[in-house]
Design a protein around this motif. Structure first.
Motif, PDB file in Angstrom:
ATOM      1  N   ASP A   1       0.829  -1.212   0.000  1.00 17.03           N
ATOM      2  CA  ASP A   1       0.000   0.000   0.000  1.00 17.03           C
ATOM      3  C   ASP A   1       0.863   1.262   0.000  1.00 17.03           C
ATOM      4  O   ASP A   1       0.506   2.268  -0.607  1.00 17.03           O
ATOM      5  CB  ASP A   1      -0.983   0.003   1.174  1.00 17.03           C
ATOM      6  N   GLU A   2       2.032   1.204   0.637  1.00 19.47           N
ATOM      7  CA  GLU A   2       2.948   2.348   0.612  1.00 19.47           C
ATOM      8  C   GLU A   2       3.515   2.556  -0.798  1.00 19.47           C
ATOM      9  O   GLU A   2       3.643   3.700  -1.254  1.00 19.47           O
ATOM     10  CB  GLU A   2       4.098   2.135   1.599  1.00 19.47           C
ATOM     11  N   GLN A   3       3.815   1.462  -1.482  1.00 20.72           N
ATOM     12  CA  GLN A   3       4.307   1.571  -2.855  1.00 20.72           C
ATOM     13  C   GLN A   3       3.241   2.170  -3.765  1.00 20.72           C
ATOM     14  O   GLN A   3       3.545   3.023  -4.602  1.00 20.72           O
ATOM     15  CB  GLN A   3       4.716   0.195  -3.377  1.00 20.72           C
ATOM     16  N   GLU A   4       2.009   1.729  -3.592  1.00 17.48           N
ATOM     17  CA  GLU A   4       0.921   2.268  -4.419  1.00 17.48           C
ATOM     18  C   GLU A   4       0.720   3.762  -4.153  1.00 17.48           C
ATOM     19  O   GLU A   4       0.487   4.541  -5.073  1.00 17.48           O
ATOM     20  CB  GLU A   4      -0.378   1.496  -4.173  1.00 17.48           C
ATOM     21  N   GLU A   5       0.823   4.170  -2.886  1.00 18.02           N
ATOM     22  CA  GLU A   5       0.687   5.583  -2.548  1.00 18.02           C
ATOM     23  C   GLU A   5       1.800   6.400  -3.203  1.00 18.02           C
ATOM     24  O   GLU A   5       1.556   7.485  -3.750  1.00 18.02           O
ATOM     25  CB  GLU A   5       0.713   5.760  -1.032  1.00 18.02           C
ATOM     26  N   LEU A   6       3.028   5.887  -3.155  1.00 13.08           N
ATOM     27  CA  LEU A   6       4.147   6.582  -3.800  1.00 13.08           C
ATOM     28  C   LEU A   6       3.940   6.700  -5.309  1.00 13.08           C
ATOM     29  O   LEU A   6       4.202   7.752  -5.902  1.00 13.08           O
ATOM     30  CB  LEU A   6       5.463   5.853  -3.514  1.00 13.08           C
ATOM     31  N   LYS A   7       3.466   5.620  -5.942  1.00 18.53           N
ATOM     32  CA  LYS A   7       3.213   5.676  -7.385  1.00 18.53           C
ATOM     33  C   LYS A   7       2.148   6.714  -7.716  1.00 18.53           C
ATOM     34  O   LYS A   7       2.304   7.479  -8.667  1.00 18.53           O
ATOM     35  CB  LYS A   7       2.784   4.298  -7.895  1.00 18.53           C
ATOM     36  N   ASN A   8       1.102   6.751  -6.940  1.00 24.61           N
ATOM     37  CA  ASN A   8       0.039   7.744  -7.174  1.00 24.61           C
ATOM     38  C   ASN A   8       0.564   9.162  -6.988  1.00 24.61           C
ATOM     39  O   ASN A   8       0.232  10.065  -7.760  1.00 24.61           O
ATOM     40  CB  ASN A   8      -1.163   7.484  -6.261  1.00 24.61           C
ATOM     41  N   ASN A   9       1.366   9.363  -5.953  1.00 24.00           N
ATOM     42  CA  ASN A   9       1.957  10.690  -5.728  1.00 24.00           C
ATOM     43  C   ASN A   9       2.862  11.093  -6.888  1.00 24.00           C
ATOM     44  O   ASN A   9       2.844  12.249  -7.326  1.00 24.00           O
ATOM     45  CB  ASN A   9       2.735  10.718  -4.414  1.00 24.00           C
ATOM     46  N   LEU A  10       3.656  10.171  -7.390  1.00 20.87           N
ATOM     47  CA  LEU A  10       4.526  10.473  -8.522  1.00 20.87           C
ATOM     48  C   LEU A  10       3.717  10.791  -9.776  1.00 20.87           C
ATOM     49  O   LEU A  10       4.082  11.687 -10.542  1.00 20.87           O
ATOM     50  CB  LEU A  10       5.478   9.310  -8.794  1.00 20.87           C
ATOM     51  N   ARG A  11       2.629  10.062  -9.979  1.00 21.02           N
ATOM     52  CA  ARG A  11       1.764  10.376 -11.131  1.00 21.02           C
ATOM     53  C   ARG A  11       1.195  11.786 -11.010  1.00 21.02           C
ATOM     54  O   ARG A  11       1.127  12.534 -11.980  1.00 21.02           O
ATOM     55  CB  ARG A  11       0.631   9.357 -11.222  1.00 21.02           C
ATOM     56  N   ARG A  12       0.784  12.145  -9.802  1.00 14.04           N
ATOM     57  CA  ARG A  12       0.218  13.486  -9.574  1.00 14.04           C
ATOM     58  C   ARG A  12       1.285  14.560  -9.783  1.00 14.04           C
ATOM     59  O   ARG A  12       1.023  15.593 -10.391  1.00 14.04           O
ATOM     60  CB  ARG A  12      -0.355  13.564  -8.149  1.00 14.04           C
ATOM     61  N   VAL A  13       2.492  14.337  -9.292  1.00 22.04           N
ATOM     62  CA  VAL A  13       3.584  15.296  -9.491  1.00 22.04           C
ATOM     63  C   VAL A  13       3.888  15.425 -10.981  1.00 22.04           C
ATOM     64  O   VAL A  13       4.091  16.541 -11.500  1.00 22.04           O
ATOM     65  CB  VAL A  13       4.839  14.865  -8.690  1.00 22.04           C
ATOM     66  N   ARG A  14       3.920  14.314 -11.688  1.00 25.52           N
ATOM     67  CA  ARG A  14       4.168  14.342 -13.136  1.00 25.52           C
ATOM     68  C   ARG A  14       3.076  15.158 -13.848  1.00 25.52           C
ATOM     69  O   ARG A  14       3.366  15.962 -14.736  1.00 25.52           O
ATOM     70  CB  ARG A  14       4.217  12.904 -13.667  1.00 25.52           C
ATOM     71  N   GLN A  15       1.824  14.946 -13.447  1.00 25.78           N
ATOM     72  CA  GLN A  15       0.711  15.676 -14.050  1.00 25.78           C
ATOM     73  C   GLN A  15       0.843  17.178 -13.788  1.00 25.78           C
ATOM     74  O   GLN A  15       0.676  18.006 -14.686  1.00 25.78           O
ATOM     75  CB  GLN A  15      -0.615  15.153 -13.493  1.00 25.78           C
ATOM     76  N   LEU A  16       1.173  17.551 -12.546  1.00 28.42           N
ATOM     77  CA  LEU A  16       1.357  18.963 -12.212  1.00 28.42           C
ATOM     78  C   LEU A  16       2.528  19.571 -12.970  1.00 28.42           C
ATOM     79  O   LEU A  16       2.464  20.721 -13.429  1.00 28.42           O
ATOM     80  CB  LEU A  16       1.552  19.127 -10.703  1.00 28.42           C
ATOM     81  N   LEU A  17       3.596  18.798 -13.120  1.00 26.89           N
ATOM     82  CA  LEU A  17       4.762  19.277 -13.869  1.00 26.89           C
ATOM     83  C   LEU A  17       4.392  19.526 -15.331  1.00 26.89           C
ATOM     84  O   LEU A  17       4.785  20.538 -15.914  1.00 26.89           O
ATOM     85  CB  LEU A  17       5.902  18.262 -13.767  1.00 26.89           C
ATOM     86  N   GLU A  18       3.639  18.610 -15.914  1.00 26.06           N
ATOM     87  CA  GLU A  18       3.222  18.788 -17.305  1.00 26.06           C
ATOM     88  C   GLU A  18       2.301  20.007 -17.453  1.00 26.06           C
ATOM     89  O   GLU A  18       2.415  20.767 -18.429  1.00 26.06           O
ATOM     90  CB  GLU A  18       2.535  17.524 -17.820  1.00 26.06           C
ATOM     91  N   GLU A  19       1.387  20.223 -16.497  1.00 25.44           N
ATOM     92  CA  GLU A  19       0.500  21.392 -16.543  1.00 25.44           C
ATOM     93  C   GLU A  19       1.304  22.685 -16.421  1.00 25.44           C
ATOM     94  O   GLU A  19       1.069  23.660 -17.148  1.00 25.44           O
ATOM     95  CB  GLU A  19      -0.545  21.325 -15.433  1.00 25.44           C
ATOM     96  N   LEU A  20       2.273  22.706 -15.520  1.00 25.66           N
ATOM     97  CA  LEU A  20       3.115  23.878 -15.338  1.00 25.66           C
ATOM     98  C   LEU A  20       3.947  24.148 -16.587  1.00 25.66           C
ATOM     99  O   LEU A  20       4.078  25.298 -17.031  1.00 25.66           O
ATOM    100  CB  LEU A  20       4.018  23.683 -14.109  1.00 25.66           C
TER     101      LEU A  20
END
Length: 150
Positions: A111-130
């Motif tokens: 579950d910690e790995q899944e949380e990290l993957k989701n956080n990285l996806r969100r950071v990637r999405q924010l980076l692309e938007e920026l």
């Protein structure tokens, strides 16, 4: 070639199965002692108590010498018992205990790995938007990184 390696794979799988369960490892040890004691009784014409004592002493490689096989089948069985104990059973017991002592407490749970993957996806999405707002292209993370320029 695969057909020739099949028996070795089966032996390996059997040893892995034994090593992964202390219950089966102890049970196989006790069965080995019992079978050797019964065979010793048959080969050497000794009482079962003496044969059991001999099997335990031989398997533990103590070898007091108070009881020893005199017949060829008895000696072959003793050699086999010692070899199996020294080359298979004792290393499996040692490996089992060592694997229980070596525990990676820093390893992430699922579950910690899944949380990290989701956080990285969100950071990637924010980076692309920026980057889109600023008009900058974001390099693809799947490709190899560019070499630093001098």
């Amino acid at each position: 070639m695969r057909l020739l390696l099949l028996p070795l794979r089966q032996i390996y799988r059997g040893m892995v199965w034994l090593a992964n369960s202390p219950r089966t490892l102890v049970l196989s040890y006790l069965m080995l002692i019992f079978v050797c004691a019964v065979l010793f009784t048959f080969f050497e014409d000794k009482s079962f108590g003496d044969a059991l004592w001999w099997a335990v002493v031989t398997a533990s490689t103590v070898g007091y010498g108070d009881i020893s096989p005199g017949s060829v089948p008895g000696r072959m069985m003793a050699a086999l018992l010692i070899s199996v104990m020294v080359l298979i059973v004792v290393p499996l017991i040692t490996a089992h205990f060592a694997s229980k002592l070596i525990v990676d407490t820093d390893a992430f749970k699922h579950d910690e790995q899944e949380e990290l993957k989701n956080n990285l996806r969100r950071v990637r999405q924010l980076l692309e938007e920026l980057a889109e707002r600023e008009g900058v292209s974001v390099p693809d993370s799947a490709g190899p990184s560019a070499a630093p320029s001098d």
